[in-house]
Design an enzyme around this catalytic site. Structure first.
Site, PDB file in Angstrom:
ATOM      1  N   HIS A   1       0.340  31.634  19.980  1.00 26.61           N
ATOM      2  CA  HIS A   1      -1.012  31.162  20.285  1.00 26.61           C
ATOM      3  C   HIS A   1      -2.026  32.279  20.065  1.00 26.61           C
ATOM      4  O   HIS A   1      -1.730  33.460  20.255  1.00 26.61           O
ATOM      5  CB  HIS A   1      -1.081  30.659  21.730  1.00 26.61           C
ATOM      6  CG  HIS A   1      -2.337  29.907  22.033  1.00 26.61           C
ATOM      7  ND1 HIS A   1      -3.514  30.547  22.360  1.00 26.61           N
ATOM      8  CD2 HIS A   1      -2.611  28.578  22.046  1.00 26.61           C
ATOM      9  CE1 HIS A   1      -4.455  29.643  22.573  1.00 26.61           C
ATOM     10  NE2 HIS A   1      -3.931  28.442  22.383  1.00 26.61           N
TER      11      HIS A   1
ATOM     12  N   GLU B   1      -4.726  25.035  15.273  1.00 30.81           N
ATOM     13  CA  GLU B   1      -5.839  25.290  16.186  1.00 30.81           C
ATOM     14  C   GLU B   1      -6.769  26.327  15.550  1.00 30.81           C
ATOM     15  O   GLU B   1      -6.526  27.534  15.687  1.00 30.81           O
ATOM     16  CB  GLU B   1      -5.329  25.820  17.525  1.00 30.81           C
ATOM     17  CG  GLU B   1      -4.457  24.852  18.285  1.00 30.81           C
ATOM     18  CD  GLU B   1      -4.092  25.388  19.662  1.00 30.81           C
ATOM     19  OE1 GLU B   1      -4.275  24.646  20.633  1.00 30.81           O
ATOM     20  OE2 GLU B   1      -3.645  26.537  19.770  1.00 30.81           O
TER      21      GLU B   1
END
Length: 268
Positions: A106, A178
Protein backbone atom coordinates in the site's frame (compact mmCIF):
# COMPACT_ATOMS: atom_id res chain seq x y z
CA UNK A 1 -11.45 -5.17 -19.79
CA UNK A 2 -14.22 -7.75 -20.32
CA UNK A 3 -17.56 -7.04 -18.73
CA UNK A 4 -18.12 -8.85 -15.45
CA UNK A 5 -20.43 -11.85 -15.82
CA UNK A 6 -22.33 -14.08 -13.44
CA UNK A 7 -19.33 -16.44 -13.58
CA UNK A 8 -16.94 -13.61 -12.73
CA UNK A 9 -17.89 -12.27 -9.30
CA UNK A 10 -17.19 -8.73 -8.28
CA UNK A 11 -14.60 -8.48 -5.54
CA UNK A 12 -15.53 -6.04 -2.78
CA UNK A 13 -13.28 -5.45 0.19
CA UNK A 14 -12.68 -3.15 3.13
CA UNK A 15 -9.51 -2.30 5.02
CA UNK A 16 -10.08 -0.79 8.45
CA UNK A 17 -6.47 0.45 8.63
CA UNK A 18 -6.01 1.75 12.21
CA UNK A 19 -9.26 3.71 12.51
CA UNK A 20 -11.15 1.44 14.93
CA UNK A 21 -10.45 0.18 18.43
CA UNK A 22 -10.93 -3.48 19.23
CA UNK A 23 -14.53 -3.31 20.49
CA UNK A 24 -15.69 -1.24 17.53
CA UNK A 25 -13.95 -3.61 15.10
CA UNK A 26 -15.88 -6.56 16.49
CA UNK A 27 -19.15 -4.63 16.49
CA UNK A 28 -18.57 -3.64 12.86
CA UNK A 29 -17.69 -7.21 11.91
CA UNK A 30 -20.86 -8.58 13.48
CA UNK A 31 -22.91 -6.16 11.40
CA UNK A 32 -21.05 -7.00 8.19
CA UNK A 33 -21.36 -10.73 8.88
CA UNK A 34 -25.11 -10.34 9.36
CA UNK A 35 -25.35 -8.54 6.03
CA UNK A 36 -23.24 -11.18 4.27
CA UNK A 37 -25.37 -14.06 5.61
CA UNK A 38 -28.52 -12.72 3.97
CA UNK A 39 -27.55 -10.44 1.09
CA UNK A 40 -28.41 -11.97 -2.31
CA UNK A 41 -25.24 -10.63 -3.96
CA UNK A 42 -23.06 -12.52 -1.51
CA UNK A 43 -25.28 -15.58 -1.23
CA UNK A 44 -25.50 -16.00 -5.02
CA UNK A 45 -21.76 -15.63 -5.52
CA UNK A 46 -22.13 -12.42 -7.52
CA UNK A 47 -19.81 -10.77 -4.97
CA UNK A 48 -16.71 -12.06 -3.23
CA UNK A 49 -16.46 -10.01 -0.04
CA UNK A 50 -13.37 -9.58 2.13
CA UNK A 51 -12.53 -7.59 5.26
CA UNK A 52 -9.13 -6.56 6.61
CA UNK A 53 -9.03 -5.61 10.31
CA UNK A 54 -5.98 -4.89 12.46
CA UNK A 55 -3.66 -7.71 13.55
CA UNK A 56 -5.02 -8.03 17.15
CA UNK A 57 -8.55 -8.46 15.80
CA UNK A 58 -7.79 -11.22 13.28
CA UNK A 59 -8.62 -14.18 15.53
CA UNK A 60 -11.94 -12.89 16.91
CA UNK A 61 -12.94 -11.52 13.51
CA UNK A 62 -12.25 -14.92 11.98
CA UNK A 63 -14.60 -16.47 14.54
CA UNK A 64 -17.33 -13.93 13.78
CA UNK A 65 -17.05 -14.63 10.05
CA UNK A 66 -17.01 -18.41 10.45
CA UNK A 67 -20.54 -19.02 9.21
CA UNK A 68 -20.17 -16.68 6.24
CA UNK A 69 -18.33 -16.70 2.90
CA UNK A 70 -16.50 -13.48 3.78
CA UNK A 71 -12.74 -13.74 3.31
CA UNK A 72 -10.37 -12.53 6.01
CA UNK A 73 -7.37 -10.39 5.14
CA UNK A 74 -4.36 -9.03 6.99
CA UNK A 75 -2.91 -5.56 6.46
CA UNK A 76 0.69 -6.71 6.07
CA UNK A 77 3.10 -9.59 6.66
CA UNK A 78 6.80 -10.17 7.16
CA UNK A 79 9.01 -11.43 4.35
CA UNK A 80 10.37 -14.06 6.77
CA UNK A 81 8.42 -16.99 8.20
CA UNK A 82 10.08 -17.11 11.62
CA UNK A 83 12.99 -15.77 13.62
CA UNK A 84 14.19 -12.74 15.56
CA UNK A 85 12.01 -10.14 13.84
CA UNK A 86 10.53 -8.11 16.71
CA UNK A 87 7.17 -6.60 15.90
CA UNK A 88 6.62 -8.54 12.67
CA UNK A 89 3.88 -11.04 11.84
CA UNK A 90 4.65 -14.00 9.60
CA UNK A 91 2.60 -15.37 6.76
CA UNK A 92 2.93 -18.79 8.37
CA UNK A 93 1.10 -17.60 11.48
CA UNK A 94 -1.46 -15.67 9.47
CA UNK A 95 -2.36 -18.80 7.54
CA UNK A 96 -2.47 -20.81 10.77
CA UNK A 97 -5.13 -18.54 12.28
CA UNK A 98 -7.32 -18.63 9.16
CA UNK A 99 -6.30 -15.58 7.12
CA UNK A 100 -7.12 -15.89 3.39
CA UNK A 101 -5.38 -12.92 1.82
CA UNK A 102 -2.87 -10.24 2.70
CA UNK A 103 -2.55 -6.61 1.64
CA UNK A 104 0.93 -5.78 0.32
CA UNK A 105 2.56 -2.62 -0.97
CA UNK A 106 0.00 0.00 0.00
CA UNK A 107 1.12 3.56 -0.72
CA UNK A 108 1.09 4.33 3.01
CA UNK A 109 3.51 1.50 3.69
CA UNK A 110 5.79 2.84 0.99
CA UNK A 111 5.61 6.49 2.00
CA UNK A 112 5.40 6.28 5.80
CA UNK A 113 7.51 3.18 6.40
CA UNK A 114 9.77 3.42 3.35
CA UNK A 115 9.09 -0.06 2.00
CA UNK A 116 11.17 -0.76 -1.07
CA UNK A 117 10.26 -2.78 -4.15
CA UNK A 118 12.58 -5.56 -2.95
CA UNK A 119 10.85 -5.70 0.44
CA UNK A 120 7.44 -5.81 -1.21
CA UNK A 121 8.61 -8.58 -3.55
CA UNK A 122 9.83 -10.52 -0.51
CA UNK A 123 6.42 -10.17 1.11
CA UNK A 124 4.67 -11.37 -2.04
CA UNK A 125 6.96 -14.40 -2.03
CA UNK A 126 6.07 -15.02 1.64
CA UNK A 127 2.36 -14.78 0.88
CA UNK A 128 2.51 -17.29 -1.95
CA UNK A 129 4.63 -19.81 -0.08
CA UNK A 130 2.17 -19.65 2.83
CA UNK A 131 -0.87 -20.06 0.57
CA UNK A 132 -2.16 -16.54 1.12
CA UNK A 133 -3.59 -14.60 -1.80
CA UNK A 134 -1.64 -11.35 -2.26
CA UNK A 135 -3.68 -8.17 -2.50
CA UNK A 136 -1.19 -6.00 -4.38
CA UNK A 137 -1.69 -2.25 -4.18
CA UNK A 138 -0.41 -0.32 -7.19
CA UNK A 139 -0.86 3.28 -8.26
CA UNK A 140 0.86 6.23 -9.87
CA UNK A 141 2.06 9.00 -7.56
CA UNK A 142 0.98 11.93 -9.72
CA UNK A 143 -1.90 12.39 -12.09
CA UNK A 144 -1.04 11.33 -15.63
CA UNK A 145 -2.66 9.94 -18.77
CA UNK A 146 -4.20 6.51 -18.55
CA UNK A 147 -1.49 5.14 -20.87
CA UNK A 148 1.26 6.47 -18.61
CA UNK A 149 -0.53 5.16 -15.54
CA UNK A 150 -0.85 1.68 -17.05
CA UNK A 151 2.85 1.59 -17.87
CA UNK A 152 3.71 2.73 -14.33
CA UNK A 153 1.46 0.36 -12.41
CA UNK A 154 2.13 -2.73 -14.52
CA UNK A 155 5.84 -2.15 -14.03
CA UNK A 156 5.17 -2.03 -10.28
CA UNK A 157 3.22 -5.28 -10.55
CA UNK A 158 6.07 -6.97 -12.40
CA UNK A 159 8.63 -5.84 -9.83
CA UNK A 160 6.46 -6.95 -6.91
CA UNK A 161 5.92 -10.46 -8.31
CA UNK A 162 9.38 -11.02 -9.82
CA UNK A 163 10.91 -12.97 -6.92
CA UNK A 164 7.92 -15.28 -6.51
CA UNK A 165 7.67 -15.90 -10.26
CA UNK A 166 11.39 -16.73 -10.43
CA UNK A 167 10.86 -19.39 -7.75
CA UNK A 168 7.73 -20.81 -9.36
CA UNK A 169 5.46 -19.65 -6.54
CA UNK A 170 3.11 -17.35 -8.40
CA UNK A 171 -0.65 -17.71 -8.69
CA UNK A 172 -3.80 -15.59 -8.61
CA UNK A 173 -3.54 -12.14 -7.04
CA UNK A 174 -5.95 -9.31 -6.40
CA UNK A 175 -4.56 -6.11 -7.87
CA UNK A 176 -5.98 -3.03 -6.17
CA UNK A 177 -5.43 -0.01 -8.39
CA UNK A 178 -5.25 3.04 -6.14
CA UNK A 179 -3.87 6.17 -7.81
CA UNK A 180 -1.91 7.75 -4.98
CA UNK A 181 -3.19 11.19 -5.89
CA UNK A 182 -6.79 9.98 -5.37
CA UNK A 183 -6.39 8.24 -1.99
CA UNK A 184 -8.40 10.14 0.59
CA UNK A 185 -9.65 12.60 -2.01
CA UNK A 186 -13.29 13.79 -1.88
CA UNK A 187 -13.90 12.25 -5.31
CA UNK A 188 -12.33 9.25 -7.03
CA UNK A 189 -10.36 9.54 -10.24
CA UNK A 190 -12.45 10.21 -13.39
CA UNK A 191 -14.46 7.18 -14.49
CA UNK A 192 -12.84 6.94 -17.91
CA UNK A 193 -9.37 6.97 -16.34
CA UNK A 194 -10.34 4.21 -13.89
CA UNK A 195 -11.84 2.01 -16.60
CA UNK A 196 -8.91 2.50 -18.98
CA UNK A 197 -6.26 1.75 -16.35
CA UNK A 198 -8.13 -1.30 -15.03
CA UNK A 199 -8.41 -2.58 -18.60
CA UNK A 200 -4.69 -2.06 -19.11
CA UNK A 201 -3.85 -3.95 -15.93
CA UNK A 202 -6.23 -6.78 -16.87
CA UNK A 203 -4.64 -7.06 -20.31
CA UNK A 204 -1.20 -7.21 -18.72
CA UNK A 205 -2.31 -9.94 -16.31
CA UNK A 206 -3.77 -11.89 -19.23
CA UNK A 207 -0.32 -11.89 -20.82
CA UNK A 208 1.16 -13.49 -17.70
CA UNK A 209 -0.13 -17.07 -17.38
CA UNK A 210 1.69 -17.51 -14.07
CA UNK A 211 -0.83 -15.04 -12.60
CA UNK A 212 -3.88 -16.68 -14.19
CA UNK A 213 -7.12 -16.18 -12.27
CA UNK A 214 -6.14 -12.75 -10.97
CA UNK A 215 -8.64 -9.97 -10.29
CA UNK A 216 -8.34 -6.21 -10.72
CA UNK A 217 -10.30 -3.85 -8.46
CA UNK A 218 -10.35 -0.11 -7.80
CA UNK A 219 -9.57 1.75 -4.58
CA UNK A 220 -8.88 5.43 -4.05
CA UNK A 221 -12.00 7.02 -2.54
CA UNK A 222 -14.25 4.48 -4.22
CA UNK A 223 -17.93 4.75 -3.42
CA UNK A 224 -21.49 4.11 -4.60
CA UNK A 225 -22.39 4.57 -8.25
CA UNK A 226 -18.97 3.69 -9.62
CA UNK A 227 -19.81 0.06 -10.40
CA UNK A 228 -22.98 1.11 -12.19
CA UNK A 229 -21.23 3.79 -14.21
CA UNK A 230 -18.53 1.28 -15.11
CA UNK A 231 -21.17 -0.95 -16.76
CA UNK A 232 -19.37 -4.18 -15.95
CA UNK A 233 -15.89 -2.89 -16.73
CA UNK A 234 -14.87 -2.51 -13.08
CA UNK A 235 -14.08 -5.81 -11.40
CA UNK A 236 -14.66 -4.63 -7.85
CA UNK A 237 -13.92 -2.03 -5.20
CA UNK A 238 -11.47 -1.70 -2.34
CA UNK A 239 -13.31 0.49 0.14
CA UNK A 240 -11.95 2.67 2.90
CA UNK A 241 -13.63 5.11 5.29
CA UNK A 242 -16.85 5.06 3.26
CA UNK A 243 -17.42 1.52 4.54
CA UNK A 244 -17.00 2.35 8.22
CA UNK A 245 -20.80 2.35 8.28
CA UNK A 246 -21.92 -1.24 7.56
CA UNK A 247 -25.01 0.11 5.81
CA UNK A 248 -22.67 1.63 3.23
CA UNK A 249 -21.44 -1.87 2.44
CA UNK A 250 -25.04 -2.95 2.00
CA UNK A 251 -25.48 -0.08 -0.47
CA UNK A 252 -22.53 -1.29 -2.55
CA UNK A 253 -23.82 -4.87 -2.43
CA UNK A 254 -27.26 -3.68 -3.57
CA UNK A 255 -25.58 -1.95 -6.50
CA UNK A 256 -23.58 -5.08 -7.34
CA UNK A 257 -26.73 -7.20 -7.23
CA UNK A 258 -28.53 -4.84 -9.60
CA UNK A 259 -25.55 -4.82 -11.95
CA UNK A 260 -25.38 -8.63 -11.96
CA UNK A 261 -29.10 -8.84 -12.71
CA UNK A 262 -28.68 -6.48 -15.66
CA UNK A 263 -25.83 -8.52 -17.07
CA UNK A 264 -27.82 -11.71 -16.68
CA UNK A 265 -30.54 -10.15 -18.81
CA UNK A 266 -32.96 -9.78 -15.91
CA UNK A 267 -34.49 -6.44 -14.95
CA UNK A 268 -32.33 -4.50 -12.50
Amino acid sequence: MPATTAATPLTIGVSLKMYFGHARTLEWTRAVADIARTHPAVQSGAVELFVIPTFPALVPVHALLESTSVLLGAQDLAWADEGAFTGEVSGRELREIGVDLVEIGHAERRSLFHETDDEIAGKVHAAFRNHLRPLLCVGEATRASSQTAVADVTAQLDRFTATAVADGLAGPVIVAYEPVWAIGAPQPAPDDHIVDVLAGIAAHLASRPELAGSTVIYGGSAGPGLLTRGQGRIGGLFLGRFAHDPDAIRTILDEAEALAATQDGAPA
